[in-house]
Design an enzyme around this catalytic site. Structure first.
Site, PDB file in Angstrom:
ATOM      1  N   LYS A 105       0.838  -1.210   0.000  1.00 18.11           N
ATOM      2  CA  LYS A 105       0.000   0.000   0.000  1.00 18.11           C
ATOM      3  C   LYS A 105       0.871   1.256   0.000  1.00 18.11           C
ATOM      4  O   LYS A 105       0.626   2.199  -0.776  1.00 18.11           O
ATOM      5  CB  LYS A 105      -0.928   0.013   1.206  1.00 18.11           C
ATOM      6  CG  LYS A 105      -1.887   1.202   1.223  1.00 18.11           C
ATOM      7  CD  LYS A 105      -2.729   1.231   2.482  1.00 18.11           C
ATOM      8  CE  LYS A 105      -1.932   1.735   3.664  1.00 18.11           C
ATOM      9  NZ  LYS A 105      -2.760   1.955   4.875  1.00 18.11           N
ATOM     10  N   ASP A 119      -6.576   1.212   1.169  1.00 19.26           N
ATOM     11  CA  ASP A 119      -6.631   1.315   2.626  1.00 19.26           C
ATOM     12  C   ASP A 119      -8.022   0.899   3.085  1.00 19.26           C
ATOM     13  O   ASP A 119      -8.820   0.372   2.302  1.00 19.26           O
ATOM     14  CB  ASP A 119      -6.270   2.730   3.084  1.00 19.26           C
ATOM     15  CG  ASP A 119      -7.315   3.765   2.676  1.00 19.26           C
ATOM     16  OD1 ASP A 119      -8.273   3.426   1.946  1.00 19.26           O
ATOM     17  OD2 ASP A 119      -7.174   4.931   3.096  1.00 19.26           O
TER      18      ASP A 119
END
Length: 214
Positions: free
Chosen positions: A124, A142
């Site tokens: 991420k 997220d």
């Protein structure tokens, strides 16, 4: 989890989000690729606002790997001790700064593999840097993106990795660069976890979610 939406509906959703906010921006403050990388590493399990408060003074004195190494781990801790997991994050930032100095001439690498090899940098984090600094259509998933992608049916998936792959497959190319920011902001301010604000949602009529509120 909603069923997968069709291409026409997904394109309409992103068309509306684009019309409302043509150039969505990430909310982490930074001045270059290095400070963006550090900010994203510090943001794990923390709010962007909390990270920004801690890094404003930090980045005035340590905006390169060399300056961060000169500041040292204890000096860094003094700046970030209001952020959760600050000791481990300080270790990671110092170590990744060493690697950037020794291996990349002080520059932030622009491949996902090289980024993920740095301490404290997961997929991420790498995707955020690739998207925000290197302008790649990377999908940083997220909790907000995961929730919105599943609720709306834009890119349903049981895992973060599945949602990321589905977004890459489903989002029309002309919207891919900004897609994850639109979804983050939508999830942060409208499609919130508890009692989503469906009454002000610009895509309510296109959303199949059974969690709708008035």
């Amino acid at each position: 989890m909603s069923a997968q939406l069709d291409y026409k509906t997904i394109k309409e959703i992103f068309g509306r989000l684009h019309a409302l906010n043509p150039e969505p921006k990430g909310e982490l403050e930074h001045v270059n690729a290095y400070t963006l990388l550090v900010a994203v590493v510090l943001s794990a399990q923390a709010t962007d606002a909390g990270v920004n408060r801690a890094t404003r003074a930090l980045f005035q004195i340590a905006d390169t790997p060399r300056k961060m190494l000169d500041l040292g781990e204890e000096g860094l801790i003094e700046h970030i001790k209001t952020i959760g997991l600050f000791r481990q994050k300080a270790k990671n930032v110092i170590r990744l700064s060493q690697i950037l100095e020794e291996t990349y001439d002080g520059q932030v690498p622009s491949s996902r593999a090289a980024l993920q090899a740095l301490p404290g940098v997961g997929r991420k984090t790498a995707n955020v840097v690739l998207n925000m600094w290197f302008h790649q259509p990377a999908m940083a998933v997220d909790t907000h993106v995961f929730r919105v992608a599943n609720r709306t049916g834009i890119a349903p998936g049981k895992t973060v990795e599945a949602v990321e792959r589905n977004l890459e497959d489903q989002v029309p190319a002309e919207y891919a660069l900004h897609a994850h920011h639109w979804l983050i902001l939508h999830g942060r301010y409208i499609c919130v976890a508890r009692r989503p604000k469906c009454g002000i949602c610009p895509i309510r009529d296109l959303c199949p979610s059974e969690e709708k509120t008035e």
